[in-house]
Design a protein around this motif. Structure first.
Motif, mmCIF file in Angstrom:
data_model
loop_
_atom_site.group_PDB
_atom_site.id
_atom_site.type_symbol
_atom_site.label_atom_id
_atom_site.label_comp_id
_atom_site.label_asym_id
_atom_site.label_seq_id
_atom_site.Cartn_x
_atom_site.Cartn_y
_atom_site.Cartn_z
ATOM 1 N N UNK B 19 0.849 -1.211 0.000
ATOM 2 C CA UNK B 19 0.000 0.000 0.000
ATOM 3 C C UNK B 19 0.880 1.255 0.000
ATOM 4 N N UNK B 20 0.447 2.270 -0.713
ATOM 5 C CA UNK B 20 1.240 3.505 -0.734
ATOM 6 C C UNK B 20 1.155 4.217 0.608
ATOM 7 N N UNK B 21 2.077 5.102 0.875
ATOM 8 C CA UNK B 21 1.997 5.851 2.134
ATOM 9 C C UNK B 21 0.781 6.766 2.132
ATOM 10 N N UNK B 22 0.284 7.016 3.303
ATOM 11 C CA UNK B 22 -0.855 7.935 3.408
ATOM 12 C C UNK B 22 -0.422 9.328 2.934
ATOM 13 N N UNK B 23 -1.281 9.956 2.165
ATOM 14 C CA UNK B 23 -0.940 11.279 1.625
ATOM 15 C C UNK B 23 -0.726 12.291 2.749
ATOM 16 N N UNK B 24 -1.531 12.162 3.819
ATOM 17 C CA UNK B 24 -1.371 13.098 4.931
ATOM 18 C C UNK B 24 0.007 12.924 5.561
ATOM 19 N N UNK B 25 0.436 11.664 5.665
ATOM 20 C CA UNK B 25 1.755 11.414 6.242
ATOM 21 C C UNK B 25 2.843 12.046 5.378
ATOM 22 N N UNK B 26 2.720 11.869 4.076
ATOM 23 C CA UNK B 26 3.741 12.413 3.164
ATOM 24 C C UNK B 26 3.823 13.925 3.306
ATOM 25 N N UNK B 27 2.684 14.599 3.352
ATOM 26 C CA UNK B 27 2.700 16.061 3.424
ATOM 27 C C UNK B 27 3.153 16.544 4.797
ATOM 28 N N UNK B 28 2.682 15.858 5.827
ATOM 29 C CA UNK B 28 3.071 16.277 7.178
ATOM 30 C C UNK B 28 4.567 16.097 7.403
ATOM 31 N N UNK B 29 5.088 14.997 6.907
ATOM 32 C CA UNK B 29 6.525 14.763 7.081
ATOM 33 C C UNK B 29 7.325 15.842 6.364
ATOM 34 N N UNK B 30 6.917 16.168 5.159
ATOM 35 C CA UNK B 30 7.630 17.206 4.417
ATOM 36 C C UNK B 30 7.556 18.538 5.153
ATOM 37 N N UNK B 31 6.381 18.838 5.679
ATOM 38 C CA UNK B 31 6.225 20.101 6.405
ATOM 39 C C UNK B 31 7.118 20.120 7.638
ATOM 40 N N UNK B 32 7.174 18.984 8.326
ATOM 41 C CA UNK B 32 8.008 18.940 9.531
ATOM 42 C C UNK B 32 9.477 19.081 9.181
ATOM 43 N N UNK B 33 9.890 18.450 8.101
ATOM 44 C CA UNK B 33 11.293 18.564 7.695
ATOM 45 C C UNK B 33 11.600 20.008 7.315
ATOM 46 N N UNK B 34 10.700 20.630 6.578
ATOM 47 C CA UNK B 34 10.932 22.008 6.148
ATOM 48 C C UNK B 34 10.966 22.967 7.319
ATOM 49 N N UNK B 35 10.177 22.673 8.342
ATOM 50 C CA UNK B 35 10.167 23.548 9.506
ATOM 51 C C UNK B 35 11.314 23.241 10.451
ATOM 52 N N UNK B 36 12.031 22.146 10.165
ATOM 53 C CA UNK B 36 13.173 21.820 11.016
ATOM 54 C C UNK B 36 12.774 21.252 12.363
ATOM 55 N N UNK B 37 11.560 20.763 12.468
ATOM 56 C CA UNK B 37 11.135 20.213 13.751
ATOM 57 C C UNK B 37 11.757 18.842 13.970
ATOM 58 N N UNK B 38 11.943 18.520 15.221
ATOM 59 C CA UNK B 38 12.459 17.198 15.545
ATOM 60 C C UNK B 38 11.381 16.166 15.273
#
Lengths: 214, 381
Positions: B19-38
């Motif tokens: 199954x593909x990754x959940x779209x929400x997970x993909x976007x949230x992870x990218x947002x967290x990486x961009x914000x530099x959050x742990x």
């Protein structure tokens, strides 16, 4: 069984790394830009690989939760350490897969440490820590796969990494060698030994099943 | 199962669809990486009681580190003091060429003790370029600059009372001032001279505000044609302020109508910064329209609106966006220039619309996975 095989053949999409489609140059440019702090470039790389990394982690764990954790840890580490990345034949993808493989190996190693009864490690590495949350997909014919995953969790990190990269990440022999940072002959030897160790672990697991341990 | 079968089975497993990754997970992870959050650690960290002897070792290591730091600090202090009091042999006079409020180039010489000679500039701040390596005394410290380095000098009573360059960055204003020198649209030098304080915002030390000061001449006056060609012409009219009205993801930037005569247009400029700090000051020149997001005829409107839906030039998770408006005539001459309005954006997933009607259900699905921004005025005006 024939139906299952046909479905697999239709759904199969081989992993394609940078060099496959002639995009190595473009990818190298993206990596260079990401290294200089270009968020858009990193986002492009992220979108290019996030599904593959997730699929790799999912094949290994059969757990959506763990696959997401490993994917997150992989890209978070890649983002922080991209300055250390050196371009090799496998490209950025091979580097990511290696990070993911290490994250998976670390996970199983931590699981082993938390268990006081070492005799339970072989069984518990998968059964108690990984949820087969996609239970519909676990059919009778896939039982060997399940046994294989249990046995894989008992291997040492290097063997675990070699088998994961070569088979579960879908990398070619050469790409897997690049990802592990070893030559092709060394990779071949490592893989042969890893397969033997896996076979032995599966036989041991089978004997334990027969003996009624489970 | 022999090794070959194992090999085949593993290959088959590697090809198995997942199954593909959940779209929400993909976007949230990218947002967290961009914000530099742990990001969360996959497994809990095992804490074990620390052994007493480890504590002793850490205390000992801490003491050694403190002693080393003290030694290094004393050495640095002694070195710095010796640099300040060594005397004139370590100091070199400063020769600079620069531009002040009058928009004419000046050549100045600053002696090692900070006294200004040359074209006798009036008091104020001047953006200049070092013509040779220099080392002068400014107040109680030593200021250095290299050849062709951009410097900003504050002159008072014929002496340099403050100086900074790109490397010293003494105050938050150092960077914007330096950029203004290089950017065509911000060529007007910053100053606090008496000639301009009545019509221009005063320099606010430490506020980080981008200050644009222009001559208090009539708006219709054209730039001085004898300007140094390497520096863009200074806008002749007083700068004006941008105002913004935000309503969730809708931002409207407005400005007062330009009072000049003739045909002119408003050029709306925009720069973004995906992850902070605040973006560069928007710049413009006829040959570099990269920052232009709208060109509005002078008689049409005095506002510009944008919806922050992540679909335009302002991507999802962009942290800062800066706007600026230039009034430009038909000859591409800047008649007037606004200050820089910087907005900090906070992005959050849109809530489902909640309308159960079938006609809007697809829209609801779409908006659930998209994001929108709310804007707040950032620390800069």
């Amino acid at each position: 069984m024939a139906t299952t095989l046909r479905r697999i053949a239709v759904d199969y999409e081989p992993v394609r790394l940078a060099g496959d489609d002639g995009g190595a140059e473009l990818e190298q440019q993206l990596v260079d830009r990401a290294r200089s702090g270009d968020q858009v470039a990193f986002e492009t790389l992220y979108r290019r690989y996030v599904k593959r990394i997730h699929a790799f982690a999912y094949r290994r764990s059969h757990s959506r939760e763990l696959a997401e954790d490993v994917t997150a840890a992989t890209f978070e580490r890649a983002y922080r350490q991209i300055e250390r990345f050196e371009w090799r034949g496998g490209g950025f993808g091979a580097w990511l897969f290696r990070i993911a493989a290490n994250e998976l190996a670390d996970f199983y190693r931590r699981q082993q440490r938390t268990r006081s009864d070492r005799g339970q490690v072989a069984m518990g590495a998968l059964h108690n820590t990984v949820n087969f949350d996609d239970v519909d997909r676990i059919e009778e014919g896939e039982d060997p796969a399940r046994r294989m995953m249990v046995a894989l969790g008992t291997l040492n990190t290097r063997y675990h990494e070699a088998i994961s990269l070569r088979y579960l990440a879908g990398l070619s022999h050469e790409e897997a060698a690049e990802a592990m940072g070893v030559s092709k002959p060394v990779m071949a030897v490592t893989l042969t030994r890893a397969l033997k160790a896996l076979k032995k672990a599966m036989e041991k697991d089978g004997n334990q099943e027969g003996g009624g341990i489970r | 199962m022999n090794t070959n079968e194992l090999h085949e089975e593993l290959l088959r497993m590697g090809r198995q669809p997942v199954p593909p990754p959940r779209q929400e997970f993909v976007e949230e992870l990218l947002a967290r990486i961009n914000l530099g959050e742990d990001l969360p650690v996959p497994a809990p960290i095992q804490l074990v009681p620390r052994q007493p002897w480890i504590r002793f070792r850490m205390v000992a290591a801490g003491a050694v580190a403190a002693a080393l730091l003290a030694a290094v600090g004393l050495f640095s202090l002694a070195r710095e003091n010796s640099g300040t009091t060594t005397g004139p042999q370590n100091l070199k006079p400063l020769n600079v060429s620069g531009q002040q409020v009058s928009a004419t180039s000046k050549n100045l010489q600053v002696t090692t003790d900070g006294k200004v000679t040359g074209d006798s500039p009036p008091d104020g701040r001047i953006n200049a370029t070092c013509q040779a390596e220099a080392r002068i005394k400014v107040g109680d410290r030593i200021f250095e600059c290299q050849v062709d380095q951009s410097v900003t000098l504050t002159i008072q009573d014929g002496r340099v009372v403050d100086a900074f360059n790109e490397t010293t960055k003494l105050g938050p204003q150092a960077q914007p001032a330096a950029k203004q020198t290089a950017a065509p649209v911000t060529a007007a030098p910053t100053t606090t001279s008496s000639a301009t304080t009545t019509s221009a915002p005063p320099a606010e030390s430490g506020s980080g505000k981008v200050i644009v000061v222009t001559n208090p001449t009539t708006p219709t006056t054209r730039p001085d044609p004898v300007l140094n060609p390497t520096v863009a012409s200074a806008p002749p009219s007083a700068s004006f302020d941008l105002k913004n009205v935000t309503n969730d993801a809708n931002v409207t930037v407005s400005w007062p109508a330009y009072a000049g005569v003739g045909t002119f247009q408003y050029v709306v400029l925009q720069t973004i910064s995906p992850n902070g700090p605040a973006p560069d000051t928007p710049t413009w020149s006829p040959t570099d329209p990269a920052n232009v997001v709208a060109t509005i005829p002078g008689v049409a409107a005095t506002n510009y609106s944008v919806t922050l839906d992540g679909k335009g030039s302002i991507h999802v998770n962009t942290r800062f966006v800066s706007f600026r408006v230039a009034v430009v005539d038909n000859n591409n001459t800047i008649l007037s220039l606004s200050n820089t309005l910087t907005l900090e954006l906070k992005w959050a997933p849109l809530k489902p619309a909640g309308d159960p009607s079938p006609t809007t259900s697809s829209t609801t699905t779409t908006t659930t996975t998209t994001t929108a921004a709310t804007a707040t005025t950032a620390g800069r005006p």
